[in-house]
Design a protein around this motif. Sequence first.
Motif, PDB file in Angstrom:
ATOM      1  N   ALA A 128       0.830  -1.209   0.000  1.00  0.00           N
ATOM      2  CA  ALA A 128       0.000   0.000   0.000  1.00  0.00           C
ATOM      3  C   ALA A 128       0.862   1.256   0.000  1.00  0.00           C
ATOM      4  CB  ALA A 128      -0.927  -0.015   1.224  1.00  0.00           C
ATOM      5  N   LEU A 129       1.945   1.233   0.783  1.00  0.00           N
ATOM      6  CA  LEU A 129       2.861   2.376   0.813  1.00  0.00           C
ATOM      7  C   LEU A 129       3.514   2.582  -0.541  1.00  0.00           C
ATOM      8  CD1 LEU A 129       4.454   4.560   2.365  1.00  0.00           C
ATOM      9  CD2 LEU A 129       6.116   2.783   2.963  1.00  0.00           C
ATOM     10  N   SER A 130       3.908   1.489  -1.187  1.00  0.00           N
ATOM     11  CA  SER A 130       4.544   1.584  -2.496  1.00  0.00           C
ATOM     12  C   SER A 130       3.607   2.209  -3.523  1.00  0.00           C
ATOM     13  CB  SER A 130       4.982   0.186  -2.965  1.00  0.00           C
ATOM     14  OG  SER A 130       5.555   0.233  -4.246  1.00  0.00           O
ATOM     15  N   ILE A 131       2.347   1.808  -3.487  1.00  0.00           N
ATOM     16  CA  ILE A 131       1.369   2.381  -4.415  1.00  0.00           C
ATOM     17  C   ILE A 131       1.186   3.872  -4.140  1.00  0.00           C
ATOM     18  CG2 ILE A 131      -1.067   2.361  -5.096  1.00  0.00           C
ATOM     19  CD1 ILE A 131      -1.073  -0.653  -4.543  1.00  0.00           C
ATOM     20  N   GLY A 132       1.054   4.219  -2.867  1.00  0.00           N
ATOM     21  CA  GLY A 132       0.872   5.626  -2.506  1.00  0.00           C
ATOM     22  C   GLY A 132       2.049   6.489  -2.911  1.00  0.00           C
ATOM     23  N   MET A 133       3.271   5.996  -2.696  1.00  0.00           N
ATOM     24  CA  MET A 133       4.453   6.783  -3.036  1.00  0.00           C
ATOM     25  C   MET A 133       4.642   6.882  -4.543  1.00  0.00           C
ATOM     26  SD  MET A 133       5.408   8.013  -0.265  1.00  0.00           S
ATOM     27  CE  MET A 133       6.805   8.881  -0.976  1.00  0.00           C
ATOM     28  N   ASP A 134       4.261   5.853  -5.286  1.00  0.00           N
ATOM     29  CA  ASP A 134       4.344   5.955  -6.737  1.00  0.00           C
ATOM     30  C   ASP A 134       3.390   7.024  -7.262  1.00  0.00           C
ATOM     31  OD1 ASP A 134       6.323   4.127  -7.069  1.00  0.00           O
ATOM     32  OD2 ASP A 134       5.029   2.466  -7.668  1.00  0.00           O
ATOM     33  N   ILE A 135       2.219   7.107  -6.658  1.00  0.00           N
ATOM     34  CA  ILE A 135       1.284   8.158  -7.047  1.00  0.00           C
ATOM     35  C   ILE A 135       1.849   9.525  -6.688  1.00  0.00           C
ATOM     36  CG2 ILE A 135      -1.001   9.127  -6.617  1.00  0.00           C
ATOM     37  CD1 ILE A 135      -2.016   6.278  -6.156  1.00  0.00           C
ATOM     38  N   PHE A 136       2.427   9.621  -5.497  1.00  0.00           N
ATOM     39  CA  PHE A 136       2.937  10.912  -5.026  1.00  0.00           C
ATOM     40  C   PHE A 136       4.190  11.359  -5.774  1.00  0.00           C
ATOM     41  CE2 PHE A 136       5.607  13.368  -2.033  1.00  0.00           C
ATOM     42  CZ  PHE A 136       4.767  14.445  -1.837  1.00  0.00           C
ATOM     43  N   LEU A 137       5.091  10.413  -6.063  1.00  0.00           N
ATOM     44  CA  LEU A 137       6.384  10.781  -6.635  1.00  0.00           C
ATOM     45  C   LEU A 137       6.402  10.773  -8.159  1.00  0.00           C
ATOM     46  CD1 LEU A 137       8.841   8.844  -4.271  1.00  0.00           C
ATOM     47  CD2 LEU A 137       8.293  11.278  -4.226  1.00  0.00           C
ATOM     48  N   TYR A 138       5.705   9.825  -8.767  1.00  0.00           N
ATOM     49  CA  TYR A 138       5.892   9.632 -10.202  1.00  0.00           C
ATOM     50  C   TYR A 138       4.663   9.911 -11.049  1.00  0.00           C
ATOM     51  CZ  TYR A 138      10.084   7.259  -8.582  1.00  0.00           C
ATOM     52  OH  TYR A 138      11.276   6.972  -7.974  1.00  0.00           O
ATOM     53  N   SER A 139       3.511  10.060 -10.439  1.00  0.00           N
ATOM     54  CA  SER A 139       2.297  10.246 -11.230  1.00  0.00           C
ATOM     55  C   SER A 139       1.786  11.680 -11.177  1.00  0.00           C
ATOM     56  CB  SER A 139       1.206   9.276 -10.749  1.00  0.00           C
ATOM     57  OG  SER A 139       1.644   7.937 -10.901  1.00  0.00           O
ATOM     58  N   ARG A 140       2.631  12.601 -10.765  1.00  0.00           N
ATOM     59  CA  ARG A 140       2.280  14.025 -10.750  1.00  0.00           C
ATOM     60  C   ARG A 140       3.386  14.795 -11.467  1.00  0.00           C
ATOM     61  NH1 ARG A 140       2.390  16.578  -6.101  1.00  0.00           N
ATOM     62  NH2 ARG A 140       4.035  15.227  -5.306  1.00  0.00           N
ATOM     63  N   ARG A 141       3.016  15.607 -12.445  1.00  0.00           N
ATOM     64  CA  ARG A 141       4.017  16.335 -13.226  1.00  0.00           C
ATOM     65  C   ARG A 141       4.769  17.372 -12.404  1.00  0.00           C
ATOM     66  NH1 ARG A 141       4.219  15.853 -18.707  1.00  0.00           N
ATOM     67  NH2 ARG A 141       2.600  14.571 -19.693  1.00  0.00           N
ATOM     68  N   ASP A 142       4.174  17.839 -11.323  1.00  0.00           N
ATOM     69  CA  ASP A 142       4.891  18.807 -10.503  1.00  0.00           C
ATOM     70  C   ASP A 142       5.954  18.142  -9.633  1.00  0.00           C
ATOM     71  OD1 ASP A 142       2.991  17.472  -9.027  1.00  0.00           O
ATOM     72  OD2 ASP A 142       2.555  19.183  -7.710  1.00  0.00           O
ATOM     73  N   TYR A 148      12.033   8.551   3.001  1.00  0.00           N
ATOM     74  CA  TYR A 148      11.023   8.110   3.957  1.00  0.00           C
ATOM     75  C   TYR A 148      10.301   6.863   3.455  1.00  0.00           C
ATOM     76  CZ  TYR A 148      11.698  12.734   6.061  1.00  0.00           C
ATOM     77  OH  TYR A 148      12.244  13.846   6.649  1.00  0.00           O
ATOM     78  N   ALA A 149      10.036   6.804   2.144  1.00  0.00           N
ATOM     79  CA  ALA A 149       9.322   5.658   1.581  1.00  0.00           C
ATOM     80  C   ALA A 149      10.172   4.396   1.603  1.00  0.00           C
ATOM     81  CB  ALA A 149       8.889   5.959   0.146  1.00  0.00           C
ATOM     82  N   SER A 150      11.485   4.546   1.528  1.00  0.00           N
ATOM     83  CA  SER A 150      12.365   3.378   1.471  1.00  0.00           C
ATOM     84  C   SER A 150      12.598   2.752   2.848  1.00  0.00           C
ATOM     85  CB  SER A 150      13.705   3.752   0.845  1.00  0.00           C
ATOM     86  OG  SER A 150      14.423   4.657   1.675  1.00  0.00           O
ATOM     87  N   ILE A 151      12.386   3.510   3.926  1.00  0.00           N
ATOM     88  CA  ILE A 151      12.674   2.999   5.274  1.00  0.00           C
ATOM     89  C   ILE A 151      11.838   1.767   5.618  1.00  0.00           C
ATOM     90  CG2 ILE A 151      12.533   3.551   7.731  1.00  0.00           C
ATOM     91  CD1 ILE A 151      13.393   6.402   7.048  1.00  0.00           C
ATOM     92  N   PRO A 152      10.498   1.781   5.445  1.00  0.00           N
ATOM     93  CA  PRO A 152       9.728   0.558   5.759  1.00  0.00           C
ATOM     94  C   PRO A 152      10.138  -0.633   4.896  1.00  0.00           C
ATOM     95  CG  PRO A 152       8.284   2.460   5.584  1.00  0.00           C
ATOM     96  CD  PRO A 152       9.611   2.891   5.071  1.00  0.00           C
ATOM     97  N   VAL A 153      10.486  -0.384   3.637  1.00  0.00           N
ATOM     98  CA  VAL A 153      10.908  -1.465   2.745  1.00  0.00           C
ATOM     99  C   VAL A 153      12.180  -2.116   3.264  1.00  0.00           C
ATOM    100  CG1 VAL A 153      11.676  -2.016   0.409  1.00  0.00           C
ATOM    101  CG2 VAL A 153       9.814  -0.377   0.753  1.00  0.00           C
ATOM    102  N   VAL A 154      13.148  -1.287   3.631  1.00  0.00           N
ATOM    103  CA  VAL A 154      14.412  -1.803   4.149  1.00  0.00           C
ATOM    104  C   VAL A 154      14.193  -2.541   5.468  1.00  0.00           C
ATOM    105  CG1 VAL A 154      16.687  -1.143   5.021  1.00  0.00           C
ATOM    106  CG2 VAL A 154      15.779  -0.042   2.970  1.00  0.00           C
ATOM    107  N   CYS A 155      13.335  -2.002   6.329  1.00  0.00           N
ATOM    108  CA  CYS A 155      13.055  -2.662   7.614  1.00  0.00           C
ATOM    109  C   CYS A 155      12.418  -4.032   7.398  1.00  0.00           C
ATOM    110  CB  CYS A 155      12.141  -1.777   8.463  1.00  0.00           C
ATOM    111  SG  CYS A 155      12.919  -0.274   9.086  1.00  0.00           S
ATOM    112  N   TYR A 156      11.512  -4.128   6.432  1.00  0.00           N
ATOM    113  CA  TYR A 156      10.883  -5.418   6.148  1.00  0.00           C
ATOM    114  C   TYR A 156      11.906  -6.418   5.618  1.00  0.00           C
ATOM    115  CZ  TYR A 156       7.488  -8.839   4.474  1.00  0.00           C
ATOM    116  OH  TYR A 156       6.778  -9.999   4.264  1.00  0.00           O
ATOM    117  N   ASP A 157      12.812  -5.960   4.760  1.00  0.00           N
ATOM    118  CA  ASP A 157      13.868  -6.846   4.250  1.00  0.00           C
ATOM    119  C   ASP A 157      14.798  -7.292   5.368  1.00  0.00           C
ATOM    120  OD1 ASP A 157      12.991  -6.930   1.669  1.00  0.00           O
ATOM    121  OD2 ASP A 157      14.287  -5.325   0.953  1.00  0.00           O
TER     122      ASP A 157
END
Length: 296
Positions: free
Chosen positions: A128-142, A170-179
């Motif tokens: 869910a975090l990955s989807i949210g961050m992709d929308i926030f970081l890569y799916s907005r032209r600004d 910030y988005a990478s921290i939970p991913v790294v913690c899970y790994d």
Amino acid sequence: MSEQEVVASLRWNNNVSVVTITLICYEYLFLFEKEVKFVWKRQWSLMSCLYLVVRYLGLSLALLCGCWGGLLYISELVSYGLAVLMEWGFSVYFCFSEVILIWRLYALCNQSRLLLYVLVGLFLPIVALSIGMDIFLYSRRDAFSVKEVITPNAKYCGPSFNMGPMPAIYASIPVVCYDIFLVVFAAAILVNHLKERRESKMRPNTYVLMIVRYHVIYFVLNLTNQILLTVLWANIPTPAMSLAELFNDTAPFIFAPRLIISIWDTHANDKCVHVSTTFADCVCWTSPPQHEMSCA
């Protein structure tokens, strides 16, 4: 940016693109024979389906990354759509790679349903975090856009990161913690396995050692990948950005399929009597002492 800097950037892009396409094509041809042997000529299982996803999704993304930018001219509007597609593709690839790690731990722990539910339950918020961050970081032209650079001799498109690197960090921290959790859990399984084998005066199971080692390799690979993805949001020199993109566009797509194939290959060349058994059901992974004579 001066004309010399533009030319240097285009040269770096083209060189990295050629290396990316060469590595991915070589890797595909190198593993194709074993893929036919272990996937296409056998009954499909969940692991073989996961292999095909990481194999061909990774191949498609790597070739797209190699062609995108300057090697082939693509209009700015189309380039932006492809760039967003690639970023979403990276996230999907990461999710399937994590599912492979989860399934291996599930197999090693005698198909414990409780463990599977816990690992999947912890992983769903990461998705869910990955989807949210992709929308926030890569799916907005600004936040993320594509810039067309025109020179007297050529024109190409390059990514433009319009935000600082902090949201990506910030988005990478939970991913790294899970790994970290997965690799520590795999190490705990190995320690317990070595203890049991030492008490029984038996040598460690080859597959337990191999799978845990691959968990560690994948953790290092994914950690490096997360760091480089974050670095790309910062203003770094063109050579450093090109090398970071080369790693991100090749290493994950090469290692994940290769590690799966290597386990199958070792299994097929071993004396285990359960070669035709699906990954999660094979007693070679869990290796209780009574199976040692037939599976080790």
